[in-house]
Write an enzyme that holds these catalytic residues in place. Sequence first.
Site, mmCIF file in Angstrom:
data_model
loop_
_atom_site.group_PDB
_atom_site.id
_atom_site.type_symbol
_atom_site.label_atom_id
_atom_site.label_comp_id
_atom_site.label_asym_id
_atom_site.label_seq_id
_atom_site.Cartn_x
_atom_site.Cartn_y
_atom_site.Cartn_z
ATOM 1 N N GLY A 76 0.827 -1.204 0.000
ATOM 2 C CA GLY A 76 0.000 0.000 0.000
ATOM 3 C C GLY A 76 0.858 1.250 0.000
ATOM 4 O O GLY A 76 2.002 1.248 -0.481
ATOM 5 N N THR A 128 0.689 4.599 5.172
ATOM 6 C CA THR A 128 0.112 3.479 5.933
ATOM 7 C C THR A 128 1.209 2.487 6.310
ATOM 8 O O THR A 128 1.200 1.936 7.422
ATOM 9 C CB THR A 128 -0.988 2.760 5.120
ATOM 10 O OG1 THR A 128 -1.877 3.733 4.594
ATOM 11 C CG2 THR A 128 -1.765 1.801 5.975
ATOM 12 N N GLY A 129 2.161 2.275 5.422
ATOM 13 C CA GLY A 129 3.257 1.343 5.714
ATOM 14 C C GLY A 129 4.005 1.730 6.988
ATOM 15 O O GLY A 129 4.364 0.865 7.801
ATOM 16 N N GLU A 175 5.530 -3.515 0.969
ATOM 17 C CA GLU A 175 5.691 -3.204 -0.464
ATOM 18 C C GLU A 175 4.960 -1.876 -0.680
ATOM 19 O O GLU A 175 3.733 -1.835 -0.639
ATOM 20 C CB GLU A 175 5.062 -4.308 -1.327
ATOM 21 C CG GLU A 175 5.682 -5.697 -1.161
ATOM 22 C CD GLU A 175 6.942 -5.896 -1.983
ATOM 23 O OE1 GLU A 175 7.510 -4.902 -2.464
ATOM 24 O OE2 GLU A 175 7.356 -7.060 -2.133
ATOM 25 N N CYS A 214 2.167 -0.057 -9.127
ATOM 26 C CA CYS A 214 3.215 0.454 -8.224
ATOM 27 C C CYS A 214 4.473 0.778 -9.010
ATOM 28 O O CYS A 214 5.151 1.771 -8.734
ATOM 29 C CB CYS A 214 3.511 -0.551 -7.128
ATOM 30 S SG CYS A 214 3.914 -2.198 -7.710
HETATM 31 P P1 NAD Z 1 -3.402 2.110 1.471
HETATM 32 O O1 NAD Z 1 -2.137 2.257 2.251
HETATM 33 O O2 NAD Z 1 -4.403 3.188 1.534
HETATM 34 O O3 NAD Z 1 -4.175 0.778 1.898
HETATM 35 C C1 NAD Z 1 -3.580 -0.504 1.790
HETATM 36 C C2 NAD Z 1 -4.259 -1.454 2.759
HETATM 37 O O4 NAD Z 1 -3.967 -1.053 4.102
HETATM 38 C C3 NAD Z 1 -5.775 -1.502 2.650
HETATM 39 O O5 NAD Z 1 -6.191 -2.839 2.798
HETATM 40 C C4 NAD Z 1 -6.222 -0.663 3.849
HETATM 41 O O6 NAD Z 1 -7.511 -0.993 4.312
HETATM 42 C C5 NAD Z 1 -5.156 -1.023 4.866
HETATM 43 N N1 NAD Z 1 -4.951 -0.048 5.950
HETATM 44 C C6 NAD Z 1 -5.244 1.273 5.951
HETATM 45 N N2 NAD Z 1 -4.849 1.837 7.114
HETATM 46 C C7 NAD Z 1 -4.294 0.848 7.854
HETATM 47 C C8 NAD Z 1 -3.693 0.803 9.140
HETATM 48 N N3 NAD Z 1 -3.581 1.899 9.904
HETATM 49 N N4 NAD Z 1 -3.198 -0.367 9.583
HETATM 50 C C9 NAD Z 1 -3.273 -1.484 8.816
HETATM 51 N N5 NAD Z 1 -3.845 -1.501 7.587
HETATM 52 C C10 NAD Z 1 -4.351 -0.353 7.116
HETATM 53 O O7 NAD Z 1 -2.938 1.840 -0.032
HETATM 54 P P2 NAD Z 1 -3.843 1.717 -1.357
HETATM 55 O O8 NAD Z 1 -4.333 3.077 -1.735
HETATM 56 O O9 NAD Z 1 -4.794 0.605 -1.195
HETATM 57 O O10 NAD Z 1 -2.749 1.235 -2.430
HETATM 58 C C11 NAD Z 1 -2.126 2.070 -3.373
HETATM 59 C C12 NAD Z 1 -0.665 2.226 -3.021
HETATM 60 O O11 NAD Z 1 -0.046 0.948 -2.989
HETATM 61 C C13 NAD Z 1 0.139 3.035 -4.036
HETATM 62 O O12 NAD Z 1 0.971 3.932 -3.360
HETATM 63 C C14 NAD Z 1 0.983 1.977 -4.760
HETATM 64 O O13 NAD Z 1 2.194 2.448 -5.298
HETATM 65 C C15 NAD Z 1 1.198 0.993 -3.661
HETATM 66 N N6 NAD Z 1 1.509 -0.317 -4.226
HETATM 67 C C16 NAD Z 1 2.748 -0.840 -4.003
HETATM 68 C C17 NAD Z 1 3.068 -2.081 -4.550
HETATM 69 C C18 NAD Z 1 4.422 -2.698 -4.326
HETATM 70 O O14 NAD Z 1 4.553 -3.893 -4.572
HETATM 71 N N7 NAD Z 1 5.431 -1.963 -3.885
HETATM 72 C C19 NAD Z 1 2.127 -2.766 -5.312
HETATM 73 C C20 NAD Z 1 0.872 -2.193 -5.501
HETATM 74 C C21 NAD Z 1 0.570 -0.971 -4.947
#
Ligand code: NAD
Length: 474
Positions: free
Chosen positions: A220, A224-225, A242, A276
């Site tokens: 994500g 959030t990470g 990731e 991503c």
């Molecule tokens: P996000 O961080 O908003 O959400 C990702 C997940 O985390 C969701 O399931 C969400 O419900 C959960 N989440 C939200 N807050 C949380 C918390 N406090 N604790 C635990 N879990 C929580 O990301 P998104 O908008 O769903 O994804 C898009 C992003 O992901 C983009 O920045 C993209 O570049 C990245 N991405 C990275 C890769 C990679 O492999 N590096 C692959 C695909 C997408």
Amino acid sequence: MELKFYNIVNDELRESSENHRGIDPRTEEELWPCPIASDKDFEDAVAAAQKAFKTWSKSTVAERQAALVKLGDVLKEHAEELASILMRESGKSKLMSDIDVQTSITHCIWYSQNPLEDNVQYEDDTTKIIATHEPLGVVGAICPWNFPLILSSVKIVSALITGNCVIVKPSPFTPYAVMKWVELSRGIFPPGVFQVLNGGADVGAKLCTHPGIAKITFTGTIATGKKVLAACAGTLKRVTLELAGNDACIVCPDADLDVAVPSVASGAFFNAGQVCVASKRIYVHESIYDEFLSRLVAEVEKSYTIQADGHAFSLFGPVSNKLQYGIVKRIIDDCKAKGYEIVTGGQTAQVTADGKGFWLPPTIVKNPPEECELVQEEQFGPVLPVLEWSDEDDVVARANLANAGLGASVYSRDLANAERIARRLEAGGIWINQSERPHHAAYFGGMKDSGFGGEMGKQGLLSYVYTKCLYFKK
Ligand code: NAD
């Protein structure tokens, strides 16, 4: 057609008193009710997984391999149904949805054929040291919305082939296909081994802090990470992150434009830039800049058109949800307000005839300032800066950001030259004369803010196990 979806806990279909509905990004129509996991569902799932781990962790590799093949068979048998669900929840075309399903099938097959093996770490006349691998326990897989099945399946199969149990938490924007896959897979594993809980940040946060979860694998945003990593510290969970990329693509003066132009267009606008490792900043040598740009614009206007009919053979699509649509729309409007030159696209209002859907046209911005948001931050949508370079040291310095390092690409007819530049780029994967596409057999992880550890390939499996060394005295 009305479909039913369930949280899957201990192989039971669980409904909920609380439901939410996704939105079809092509039309803004509401989708099916989706049950949100309750506290009881959550605690029951963790307890069932811990119980199942006692026996599943002792299963043979052959048993796990056979189970993964069956998991892939479920995807094969229900490919049409799952693809049609993906189309509705993510806005992907039929072609893109098929890619999501087929790549997940590939994950099941490849990981079933490539488990970790013991290996000799050292040997001499007196000593032999063998490394063996043991599962961690219950893995929480927290997933994003851009490739709902692909990005879940890689975590699921990695956890299962190494003998872990897994609880998947899909993105609340795109929970449906993953929940259906887990539902259809009931009976393949002992109850509690493979479960799904639908919910948002709160369910994700609970996975991160619960002492019964041994590892979090998260894909994500960077923001959030960071929260996930901090939340996992209290229970010393293993963590794989990731995260976002802001991939630079460097086009050298000797690049074969017949190859580079369609490849860069695909790298940037495949799935409307919601990848991503999409090419998110294009650096073109000044000697070919004008020709490259006009050919790129022509290619994008030909091949990346808005087609409200999802059955079309299209690699383009709407922005997948309203939140992200707002972010990308604001970036395009900001470029316009600042007077940057937009050479194609740029409309942010009444993009479709009925004004419905989260559609934005593929938009190319000519030479915006290096320090602007569009260049420095991930846009994650169909708007692309194309910049000019003249000096290699300078373009490498611009490509290497302090806040991202996921992927990058280099185009040059001279492979030695391309490799030399690739080795100077600070990113986890560099693609040469091709756009960025992760491969299931290759380790994938970001440098700097783009990740913490990585997964995929055999090396990725190591993040799902303890490595235990056996020391033999001869
Ligand atoms: P996000 O961080 O908003 O959400 C990702 C997940 O985390 C969701 O399931 C969400 O419900 C959960 N989440 C939200 N807050 C949380 C918390 N406090 N604790 C635990 N879990 C929580 O990301 P998104 O908008 O769903 O994804 C898009 C992003 O992901 C983009 O920045 C993209 O570049 C990245 N991405 C990275 C890769 C990679 O492999 N590096 C692959 C695909 C997408």
